[in-house]
Design a protein around this motif. Structure first.
Motif, mmCIF file in Angstrom:
data_model
loop_
_atom_site.group_PDB
_atom_site.id
_atom_site.type_symbol
_atom_site.label_atom_id
_atom_site.label_comp_id
_atom_site.label_asym_id
_atom_site.label_seq_id
_atom_site.Cartn_x
_atom_site.Cartn_y
_atom_site.Cartn_z
ATOM 1 N N THR A 1 0.746 -1.039 -0.154
ATOM 2 C CA THR A 1 -0.176 0.242 0.082
ATOM 3 C C THR A 1 0.764 1.248 0.140
ATOM 4 N N LEU A 2 2.271 1.300 0.354
ATOM 5 C CA LEU A 2 3.073 2.334 0.335
ATOM 6 C C LEU A 2 3.753 2.686 -0.745
ATOM 7 N N HIS A 3 3.824 1.590 -1.710
ATOM 8 C CA HIS A 3 4.759 1.581 -3.037
ATOM 9 C C HIS A 3 4.600 2.734 -3.796
ATOM 10 N N LYS A 4 3.332 2.930 -4.060
ATOM 11 C CA LYS A 4 3.172 4.123 -5.210
ATOM 12 C C LYS A 4 3.839 5.584 -4.759
ATOM 13 N N ASP A 5 3.882 5.879 -3.647
ATOM 14 C CA ASP A 5 4.278 7.394 -2.975
ATOM 15 C C ASP A 5 5.822 7.126 -3.162
ATOM 16 N N MET A 6 6.518 5.890 -2.832
ATOM 17 C CA MET A 6 7.949 5.909 -2.960
ATOM 18 C C MET A 6 8.549 5.751 -4.268
ATOM 19 N N VAL A 7 7.687 5.042 -5.227
ATOM 20 C CA VAL A 7 7.961 5.048 -6.483
ATOM 21 C C VAL A 7 8.005 6.210 -7.373
ATOM 22 N N LEU A 8 7.094 7.082 -6.976
ATOM 23 C CA LEU A 8 6.880 8.548 -7.476
ATOM 24 C C LEU A 8 8.006 9.354 -7.209
ATOM 25 N N ALA A 9 8.420 9.329 -5.725
ATOM 26 C CA ALA A 9 9.458 10.157 -5.191
ATOM 27 C C ALA A 9 10.841 9.692 -5.473
ATOM 28 N N ALA A 10 10.762 8.377 -5.887
ATOM 29 C CA ALA A 10 12.115 8.086 -6.608
ATOM 30 C C ALA A 10 12.178 8.640 -7.829
ATOM 31 N N CYS A 11 11.195 8.554 -8.785
ATOM 32 C CA CYS A 11 11.335 9.130 -10.077
ATOM 33 C C CYS A 11 11.520 10.466 -10.086
ATOM 34 N N GLU A 12 11.138 11.250 -9.215
ATOM 35 C CA GLU A 12 11.314 12.656 -9.175
ATOM 36 C C GLU A 12 12.586 12.950 -8.757
ATOM 37 N N ASN A 13 13.465 12.184 -8.128
ATOM 38 C CA ASN A 13 14.751 12.463 -7.876
ATOM 39 C C ASN A 13 15.684 11.938 -8.683
ATOM 40 N N GLN A 14 15.087 11.377 -9.889
ATOM 41 C CA GLN A 14 16.140 10.935 -10.833
ATOM 42 C C GLN A 14 16.907 9.572 -10.414
ATOM 43 N N VAL A 15 16.174 8.733 -9.619
ATOM 44 C CA VAL A 15 16.686 7.391 -9.625
ATOM 45 C C VAL A 15 16.686 6.578 -10.780
ATOM 46 N N LYS A 16 17.878 5.905 -11.019
ATOM 47 C CA LYS A 16 17.930 5.190 -12.332
ATOM 48 C C LYS A 16 17.106 3.700 -12.460
ATOM 49 N N ALA A 17 17.134 3.073 -11.252
ATOM 50 C CA ALA A 17 15.984 1.734 -11.224
ATOM 51 C C ALA A 17 15.740 1.446 -9.889
ATOM 52 N N ILE A 18 14.504 1.179 -9.889
ATOM 53 C CA ILE A 18 13.707 0.836 -8.703
ATOM 54 C C ILE A 18 13.521 -0.729 -8.266
ATOM 55 N N PHE A 19 14.086 -1.308 -7.262
ATOM 56 C CA PHE A 19 13.779 -2.841 -7.309
ATOM 57 C C PHE A 19 12.478 -2.942 -6.090
ATOM 58 N N CYS A 20 11.483 -3.266 -6.603
ATOM 59 C CA CYS A 20 10.213 -3.223 -5.920
ATOM 60 C C CYS A 20 9.742 -4.611 -5.416
#
Length: 350
Positions: free
Chosen positions: A90-109
């Protein structure tokens, strides 16, 4: 692969993030932190969690210098290349969006990608728009035995693939090992059945429609057991048995073809030949010339692939779209049950 070292931040300090390494019976590493620690191309630089005590244990164990209780602050200050998300879906979405906004190259979810299709679609769309690789930890996609079984099937060793039968039973941890809240928001289909449904797609491709019988026997918030039927666009069918009522853990797959069958994870290959018992018939016999592939560590190979995806600018073998597709199957199963076992066409239109 280059010699570059990528900065990693981990969100979560629990079982799949770190503490499953304490299980003496598992193959190690079996966590995000354990895999990053063994990969020469990754270095964990920060961790985020809610408990200071758990954060202290994580940083001491893995030699991580920075700890945070706010993931947004961590992402903004540390600017990691790779982020692992190891918290409740239930917490994944906000964390993924924040990672994208901070130019993270890859997310292992972690799986499941989310608990709602709306969240999952937002996550996939954001990663595509920002050029961020979204990898979902459906871990069997990195397993040698599954790749080799798929190769044998695609090469026609057992003829045309007809049916897949899968079992995912008793795999949710007992109460006390995970928060009670998980049992109120994740049934066995979401918690571990997602692995089974992802494997169905890995072997058979895109889904045409699903059907299910879902039961709430002992648990009130989420289901106890379900039988799932899946029809694929290529004509293959699959049946899944997923429940939390057995007192044992079981994850097995059987592939039935026109000329043989394969079972996993034991990697038994049975092939058709003239029967030695009945004249004019053929039966299946174990082909002992086909050996089980060498075991590999799925977590380590997942991290290696994440690095390769960044450096080669390519998609993973376990994309956000794959995670979304598995979640869509689960939503289809729930809808089928609510509509009296009706067939639900995929993709869902709402």
């Amino acid at each position: 692969m280059s010699h570059r070292v990528y900065r990693v931040a981990v969100i979560g300090t629990g079982r799949i993030a770190s503490t499953l390494e304490d299980d003496p019976y598992r193959t190690h590493p079996c966590t995000h932190a354990g895999a990053y620690a063994l990969c020469p191309n990754t270095q964990m630089v920060a961790v985020c969690g809610r408990s200071r005590e758990k954060l202290d244990r994580f940083t001491a164990r893995w030699g991580v210098r920075a700890q945070y209780t706010d993931f947004r602050e961590m992402l903004a200050r540390e600017k990691p290349d790779i982020v692992s998300i190891c918290v409740h879906p239930t917490l994944h979405k906000d964390m993924v969006l924040a990672a994208c906004e901070n130019q993270v190259k890859a997310i292992f979810c972690e799986k499941p990608i989310a608990t709602t299709l709306e969240d999952a679609r937002v996550m996939v769309d954001a990663c595509r728009r920002h050029g961020t690789k979204l990898i979902i930890n459906h871990s069997r996609r990195w397993g040698n035995i599954y790749h080799e079984a798929r190769r044998l099937i695609n090469d026609g060793l057992i003829g045309d693939l007809l049916h897949i039968t899968g079992y995912c039973q008793g795999s949710m941890p007992r109460r006390g090992l995970i928060p009670d809240s998980v049992f109120e928001t994740e049934g066995p289909m979401l918690h571990d059945g997602t692995h089974l449904y992802d494997m169905f797609r890995f072997f058979a491709g895109e889904v045409a429609w699903v059907q299910a019988h879902v039961q709430w026997v002992k648990r009130q918030a989420m289901e106890d057991t379900c039988v799932n039927y899946v029809a694929f666009k290529n004509g293959v069918t699959a049946v899944g048995f997923v429940n939390q009522r057995t007192d044992y853990v079981r994850f097995e797959l059987e592939f039935q073809g026109t000329e043989g069958r394969i079972t996993l994870p034991d990697f038994s290959v049975w092939r058709s030949r003239p029967s030695s018992r009945f004249e004019g018939y053929r039966e299946l016999y174990l082909d002992e010339t086909i050996k089980k592939p060498e075991d590999n560590n799925w977590f380590v190979d997942a991290v290696r692939e994440i690095v390769a995806c960044i450096e080669e600018d390519r998609d993973s073998i376990s994309t956000g779209e794959d995670g979304l597709a598995a979640l869509e199957m689960i939503e289809g199963f729930y809808r089928s049950e609510k509509q009296g076992g009706r067939r639900i066409a995929l993709p869902l239109v709402d």
